[in-house]
Write a protein that holds these residues in place. Structure first.
Motif, mmCIF file in Angstrom:
data_model
loop_
_atom_site.group_PDB
_atom_site.id
_atom_site.type_symbol
_atom_site.label_atom_id
_atom_site.label_comp_id
_atom_site.label_asym_id
_atom_site.label_seq_id
_atom_site.Cartn_x
_atom_site.Cartn_y
_atom_site.Cartn_z
ATOM 1 N N ASN A 170 46.961 35.396 57.271
ATOM 2 C CA ASN A 170 47.077 35.001 58.662
ATOM 3 C C ASN A 170 46.129 35.810 59.551
ATOM 4 O O ASN A 170 45.464 35.273 60.442
ATOM 5 N N MET A 174 43.089 34.350 61.709
ATOM 6 C CA MET A 174 43.070 34.534 63.155
ATOM 7 C C MET A 174 41.730 35.115 63.605
ATOM 8 O O MET A 174 41.153 34.676 64.608
ATOM 9 N N ASP A 178 38.608 33.501 65.989
ATOM 10 C CA ASP A 178 38.110 34.099 67.221
ATOM 11 C C ASP A 178 36.605 34.344 67.196
ATOM 12 O O ASP A 178 35.998 34.523 68.248
ATOM 13 N N ARG A 210 53.816 32.476 62.199
ATOM 14 C CA ARG A 210 52.501 32.953 62.612
ATOM 15 C C ARG A 210 51.388 32.067 62.055
ATOM 16 O O ARG A 210 50.391 31.791 62.730
ATOM 17 N N ASN A 214 48.731 29.967 64.493
ATOM 18 C CA ASN A 214 47.273 30.060 64.475
ATOM 19 C C ASN A 214 46.614 28.778 63.969
ATOM 20 O O ASN A 214 45.518 28.421 64.415
ATOM 21 N N LYS A 217 46.237 26.532 66.845
ATOM 22 C CA LYS A 217 45.107 26.887 67.690
ATOM 23 C C LYS A 217 43.786 26.458 67.060
ATOM 24 O O LYS A 217 42.898 25.933 67.748
ATOM 25 N N ASN A 254 50.765 27.894 73.625
ATOM 26 C CA ASN A 254 49.872 27.087 72.783
ATOM 27 C C ASN A 254 50.025 25.596 73.071
ATOM 28 O O ASN A 254 49.049 24.854 73.204
ATOM 29 N N GLU A 585 46.593 33.976 73.321
ATOM 30 C CA GLU A 585 47.138 32.654 73.603
ATOM 31 C C GLU A 585 46.847 32.216 75.031
ATOM 32 O O GLU A 585 47.412 31.259 75.523
#
Length: 1338
Positions: A170, A174, A178, A210, A214, A217, A254, A585
């Motif tokens: 995770n 993530m 980014d 989690r 993500n 997203k 989100n 977020e």
């Protein structure tokens, strides 16, 4: 819940007090840690820190060092939550240090995870902290390796460490998200979920939540809305069931962002309000509460922007409705400027609310408006905006296409800043698409251009991007360090420039100056977020220029516009002193499309008040200072990185060696704002006036007598690499485009360079085109006395390494010679007199106009006489065509004049009328082709006023010009007075029934008119068509009719049938008329009943079905005469394909050209039609494009054992019912700007044997299909052109088909054009593409 009401907390405190009273330091520290952990989970971070400090103090004073491990971990985590990164790192690094000292892999894994999280949060809150993301990646990777090791080899008595292993996936997912590695992020997160499923982790697990969070997203960024929402809702449900209040709040954040991205503001606010309520229930979550509140305000402001957007759209519609009335009047320009200003506001607002589809539509509309304004700079900026919309829609191929077009157009006008900005945007797209090396190169090129133009802000942007690439993409710390030093130095040495650019008021391009203040309220859109704006600064000389008037007609631009030198300056605001709190977020800023210089891929987008340019319609040339003494061609000098002095317009007969006025490539001087339709030629001084000349398709032509002293890159003669015949260093001295590829040619002792792209057809070199360009360039560098005779070289032979080059060569043949790494030997085989070309060059010299290389190449054409002047698509304008018109006046005679596909206006026709009137040629046919220019109705008035044309004009093609109904009386006069006129083409002229009626009224039985084209005009009533067809019936010679694009009703079809019965038609074009199967059958019957010599029939996109093909096959009398048949775009299917097979096998069939594109034939239909082309079939050209898609069918419904004429088993209704549901996330709007029509859905019904072949391996079926296609192609010996594009064939398959094509009777003559989805197979002499449909000759 109040603290006193928590029994768990109360019990922990009692235990702590008891341990403290007993003096049990270990228990005292443990219970202090437990209390801190409880308070941390409740969100009471301040109190948690108090108790954890107690734990740390007790452990450090009284306990072994190993006991500090859990204490340091807890302190580091809480400091991270309150965003005190400095203290968080202190305790986390101490945690890792202690774990390593004790060789505790479990604690090392936990410490690495926490350190990764801290550096990740620091990265998210920074502008350019690339070291943080590097460290985050390092620690997360270490955490994953340790977790994997612990999972497979857990210490005795310990758990399996599955949770840590899942969390490690995770974390890396993530981080990848980014840094915009979305595909890798999705892969890692999906792998984490897969591990959960494989290890049977319970559904309500915080690790799963989690991952879902993500993934939601990531999928949101990938614009997969439905999948994103599914994962976000799962995250919310899990957090709700396990009581994870903070996670649930972030889940709603989100979901709110998802609703906001799709412009559902009400739903977004509801989600944020739920998140706010949850955040407020926790203590010490002030940052989260503030962020949610800010997001709510942002969405409320966005709602206002949406209302403003709707209002502005109504304003734009009103302006568009007014436009037809303004055409051709003094208010046309003002109306266009108002539309442009309105579109600027719409683009701004749509980008603020992430409405990228709307943004795309507005940007493309802006491009069309800018093209009509003829602002060469303005459209370049609009290309950037179009590219941005495609990038935001994650259609990177199209984004790259538009950014490249922007760069090319900036380059054509010499806008160094525009080139730099376009390069940065190209790098941005390449980085997003995973091409990191290409992105870095683009950023470097952008920096070099910005450095040359002295643009500090753009330099900073490029450097920041290069630093990001080196640090993040390539992990090259040394290079990143050097770049950081450059960035720091730039910020220190030129702070005033940044400040001045931030403070300087916006300045506009010449057209925007008149349009930006035309908004209804007279004000610009105010941004409610801090935005990065870009400003244009005019030079002092520009401020003294007179302003254009709003009511000035567009045609007046060709005479009155002054030279406006402009330096565009992009401003990048300094960092705000107030830090922005941005949680992972958090809501994206409205200014996402205008990012300031920051940590990754800086987007420097031009603001709405900067100019744009047009890709096709060139603006007129301008004059700068009349007293300058030297001639300079200034069209595309900047394309080669050369800034030249303002143009002076006197030719000088001086040698290259004697000239000492060479200007370096980095000397910034004034240039014309609007480009001439050609590029620069760069020369090198060599001994005995030997030259090194470069060219590209539209470059300016300069000889020793057409010198621009600013364009030469001269050096000492004795050091000339050409004199020494060492071409390895040619590029070192050539002022040419470093990105282009050139071929060097040697004629005697002279060297000439030709841009490779100007001589390519598909993947092969067009040697004939190359010979023409070399001949023209060689002629221009001849001494004056030799050129004065007007004799041009004839080049027939070229040699490479002693081997003669053929008429078509592979690019690999000359790859060693690209960029000057060798040369091709050229011999002059004779000389040909080209008097008109010489007169044209003399006229250019007299008028101080640079010659147009495209035009010269057209005039050189050895296949036509000098009485045939074909100069289509030469980027001519009313000013730049003047030397040609003067040359024609001196030449006296002309039989064919083709000026199509230029940017000519009414002024050119006025001059042409004077040329023809002054000519002594009073009789003899004249063909006048003026299609696709910028002529208005009064252009026809000039024809009416030219008595010479009454006897001479035989063909008039004025299609593709906006004539409107104002041309009706002029057309009527031409038809009545021009007694020799037999062909009239007025397609796409924006005329209506009124003009058609006038045309009909002007026709009488004495007219010799035999061909008329009226297609794609609307609205045209059925009565007008009926009246016209009735008049055509009375004409004695009429034989060709084109009604493409007109909607023919039943009365019109009936009249057409009467015409077919009474007139001997040879060509009938009815494409896109939608007459349907019944109408086509009725027309076919009339054609077969009459005495016909029908040769060409176009029924494309008429709504035909297979029934028509069956009937066509039955009409033997009709089949006999037709040589060209177009049935493309009709739903013929396989049953129609079977009838076509029978038609092609009919001995009476005389078809030579057959178009069956987009007929849904399927692979079986394609194969059967090719198999029908036996030795006896005369078919020469066949188009089978877009009939299937191999890419989208893993198992093609094909079996090599099927009979040649299978019976169809699937009806149209079956096909509709069996259509595959398309994922809405993958839908892509058609790009109206693309040249090709992309047909994505292939329909192919199964054959009778489909069931028997379903058990076969799909790969084997595909191989068998390709083999059978290859065999059929090889047997079709008479075929000379075959189009198999957009059928999903891979490059390997296409090459296999070409191999079969190139055998037998086509051996040595075969050619191919295979690129992307294009698969064109042809033979020498048959051009597969490149000829515009409107220019194709019968």
């Amino acid at each position: 819940m109040p603290r006193g009401d928590d029994p768990q907390l109360s019990a922990a405190k009692r235990a702590y007090r008891s341990a403290a009273e007993e003096g049990n330091r270990q228990e005292e520290a443990r219970w202090a840690n437990v209390i801190g952990d409880i308070l941390k989970n409740r969100g009471e971070y301040v109190q948690a820190l108090k108790w954890l400090r107690v734990d740390y103090d007790v452990s450090s004073k009284y306990l072994p060092e190993k006991q500090l491990l859990p204490t340091c971990q807890s302190l580091g985590e809480v400091y991270l939550r309150v965003e005190d990164f400095k203290h968080a790192l202190i305790y986390q690094k101490k945690h890792l240090e202690l774990a390593k000292d004790s060789n505790d892999l479990i604690e090392q894994q936990r410490a690495c995870t926490q350190l990764g999280r801290t550096y990740h949060e620091m990265f998210l809150r920074s502008e350019d902290d690339h070291y943080s993301v590097r460290n985050a990646k390092k620690y997360f990777s270490s955490s994953l390796k340790l977790a994997q090791s612990l999972k497979w080899n857990p210490p005795s008595g310990k758990s399996s460490f599955l949770k840590e292993y899942i969390d490690a996936h995770n974390n890396i997912g993530m981080l990848e998200m980014d840094i915009d590695n979305l595909d890798e992020a999705q892969r890692m997160l999906m792998k984490g979920l897969q591990i959960c499923d494989e290890e049977e982790v319970i559904e309500d697990d915080d690790g799963r939540s989690r991952l879902h969070h993500n993934l939601g997203k990531v999928l949101m960024e990938l614009r997969k809305w439905d999948a994103s929402r599914e994962h976000i809702e799962k995250d919310i449900m899990i957090c709700n069931r396990i009581g994870h209040c903070q996670g649930e709040a972030k889940g709603y954040i989100n979901l709110g962002e998802l609703h906001y991205r799709v412009q559902k503001c009400e739903d977004a606010i509801r989600c944020y309000e739920k998140a706010l309520k949850l955040a407020q229930s926790m203590e010490d979550e002030a940052a989260l509460v503030d962020q949610i509140s800010q997001n709510i305000e942002t969405v409320k402001e966005a709602r206002k922007v949406m209302d403003e957007l709707k209002t502005e759209e109504q304003n734009l519609k009103k302006l568009m409705r007014n436009m037809p009335m303004a055409r051709g009047t003094d208010s046309e320009r003002k109306c266009l400027l108002q539309q442009n200003a309105s579109l600027d506001r719409l683009i701004d607002k749509s980008s603020m609310i992430f409405a990228w589809l709307k943004h795309q539509g507005f940007a493309k509309r802006k491009k069309r408006v800018a093209s009509e304004l003829c602002d060469k700079e303005k459209l370049g900026d609009s290309f950037l905006v179009i590219g941005e919309s495609y990038q935001r829609l994650r259609i990177f191929s199209k984004a790259l296409k538009w950014y490249k077009r922007s760069w090319e157009t900036y380059k054509s006008i010499g806008s160094l800043e525009g080139q730099a900005l376009a390069k940065i945007n190209i790098g941005d797209v390449l980085d997003s698409d995973g091409n990191y090396a290409g992105a870095l190169n683009a950023f470097k090129e952008g920096y070099e251009i910005a450095l040359q133009a002295n643009l500090p802000s753009v330099q900073l942007s490029a450097l920041e991007n290069m630093h990001y690439s080196q640090m993040i993409r390539f992990d090259n710390v040394e290079e990143a360090r050097k770049l950081q030093l450059l960035i720091d130095e730039l910020k220190l040495t030129k702070p005033r420039e940044f400040e001045a650019q931030n403070m300087e008021p916006d300045c506009c391009s010449e057209t925007e100056t008149e349009g930006d203040d035309l908004s209804p309220n007279g004000s610009h859109m105010s941004c409610f977020q801090e935005t990065s704006k870009t400003n244009s600064a005019k030079s002092q000389s520009q401020n003294r220029m007179e302003e254009l008037k709003d009511d000035q007609p567009l045609i007046s631009l060709l005479h009155s516009r002054r030279n406006l030198t402009k330096q565009k300056t992009t401003c990048v605001p300094a960092s705000s002193s107030k830090p922005t709190q941005t949680l992972p977020e958090s809501m994206p800023r409205f200014t996402e499309s205008q990012q300031t210089v920051g940590r990754k891929r800086i987007r420097v987008i031009l603001s709405d008040d900067e100019g744009e340019m047009y890709e096709e319609v060139e603006c007129p040339r301008q004059r700068h200072q009349k007293d300058q003494e030297e001639f300079i061609a200034t069209s595309d000098e900047f394309k080669n990185g050369v800034n030249l002095a303002g143009p002076a317009f006197e030719f000088q007969d001086v040698s290259v060696v004697d000239s000492k006025c060479a200007t370096s490539t980095c000397t910034p001087l004034n240039v014309e704002e609007c480009s001439c339709p050609f590029k620069s030629k760069t020369k090198m001084a060599v001994q005995d006036a030997k030259e090194y000349r470069t060219s590209s398709t539209s470059e300016a032509v300069k000889s020793s007598n057409f010198d621009a002293n600013g364009s030469m890159c001269s050096h000492d003669v004795n050091e000339s690499p050409l004199h020494k015949h060492d071409t390895s260093s040619l590029n070192k001295y050539a002022c040419a485009d470093e990105n282009a590829q050139y071929l060097t040619f040697k004629i005697n002792e002279d060297f000439i360079q030709v841009e490779l792209s100007s001589c390519m057809v598909g993947d092969k070199l067009d040697m004939e085109c190359m010979k023409v360009e070399v001949a023209c360039l060689y002629y221009l560098q001849l001494p004056t006395e030799k050129r004065s005779r007007g004799l041009l070289p004839i080049i027939q032979h070229m040699k490479r390494g002693g081997r003669a080059l053929g008429t078509s060569e592979e690019i690999g043949t000359v790859k060693d010679f690209l960029k000057g790494q060798g040369w091709i030997e050229v011999s002059v085989d004779g000389w040909v007199q080209k008097r008109l070309m010489k007169i044209y060059l003399d006229s250019c010299k007299e008028l101080s106009e640079p010659p147009n290389l495209k035009l010269l190449k057209k005039l050189y054409n050895l296949e036509v006489s000098e009485d045939e002047v074909v100069v289509s698509d030469c980027e001519l304008q009313d000013v730049s065509i003047t030397p040609l018109l003067n040359a024609l006046q001196a030449h006296k005679t002309v039989a064919v004049l083709d000026l199509s596909h230029n940017s000519l206006g009414n002024g050119t026709v006025e001059k042409l009328q004077q040329v023809l009137t002054s000519s002594s040629q009073r009789y003899g046919s004249l063909i006048l082709d003026l299609h696709c220019n910028r002529f208005g109705p009064t252009a026809l008035f000039q024809i009416c006023e030219c008595p010479v044309l009454f006897a001479r004009l035989e063909v008039l093609n004025i299609s593709g010009n906006r004539l409107t109904d104002a041309c009706g009386s002029y057309l009527s006069t031409i038809l009545k007075n021009c007694k020799a006129l037999y062909s009239l083409n007025i397609e796409r002229c924006s005329i209506t029934s009124r003009t058609i009626q006038k045309v009909a009224d002007s026709l009488d039985s004495e007219s010799v008119l035999s061909q008329i084209c009226l297609g794609y005009n609307n609205p045209i009533s059925a009565n007008a068509i009926v009246n016209l067809l009735s008049k055509l019936t009375t004409l004695k010679r009429f034989s060709e009719l084109n009604l493409n694009g007109l909607k023919l009703s039943k009365p019109a079809v009936d009249s057409l049938c009467q015409l077919a019965e009474n007139v001997c038609l040879s060509t009938l074009m009815l494409g896109d008329t939608f007459i349907g199967t019944d109408g086509a059958l009725e027309l076919t019957k009339s054609l077969s009943n009459g005495t016909q010599e029908l040769l060409k029939l176009d029924l494309s996109s008429c709504g035909l079905t297979s029934n028509y093909i069956v009937r066509l096959n039955a009409e033997t009398s009709l089949i006999t005469g037709i040589t060209e048949l177009n049935l493309g775009g009709n739903l013929i299917l396989e049953e129609g394909g079977s009838a076509l097979v029978a038609l092609l096998k009919n001995p009476q069939c005389s078809l030579k050209v057959l178009v069956l594109s987009n007929c849904h034939l399927g692979f079986l239909g394609i194969l059967l039609i090719l198999q029908a082309l036996s030795d006896s079939c005369p078919l020469e050209e066949l188009n089978l494009s877009a009939n299937a898609d191999l890419d989208k069918h893993d198992t093609p419904p094909y079996d090599s054992t099927v009979p040649e004429s299978p019976k169809p088993v699937q009806t149209n209704e079956d096909i509709c019912n069996s259509s595959v549901k398309t994922d809405c996330n993958q839908l892509e709007a058609a790009d109206s700007e693309d040249d090709q029509i992309r047909i994505k859905n292939a329909v192919s019904g199964p054959s009778n044997s489909c069931m028997s072949s379903c058990h076969k391996n799909p790969y084997d079926q595909e191989i068998q299909l390709v083999q059978d296609l290859s065999t059929a192609i090889g047997l079709a010996k008479h075929l000379k052109l075959l189009d198999l594009s957009m059928n999903g064939f891979s490059l390997e398959t296409a090459e296999t088909l070409y191999s079969a094509w190139s055998k037998g009777s086509r051996a040595g003559l075969a050619q191919r054009h295979i690129q992307d989805k294009i698969v064109h197979l042809s033979v020498l002499g048959h051009k597969c593409c490149g000829v515009k449909s409107c220019c194709q000759k019968d």
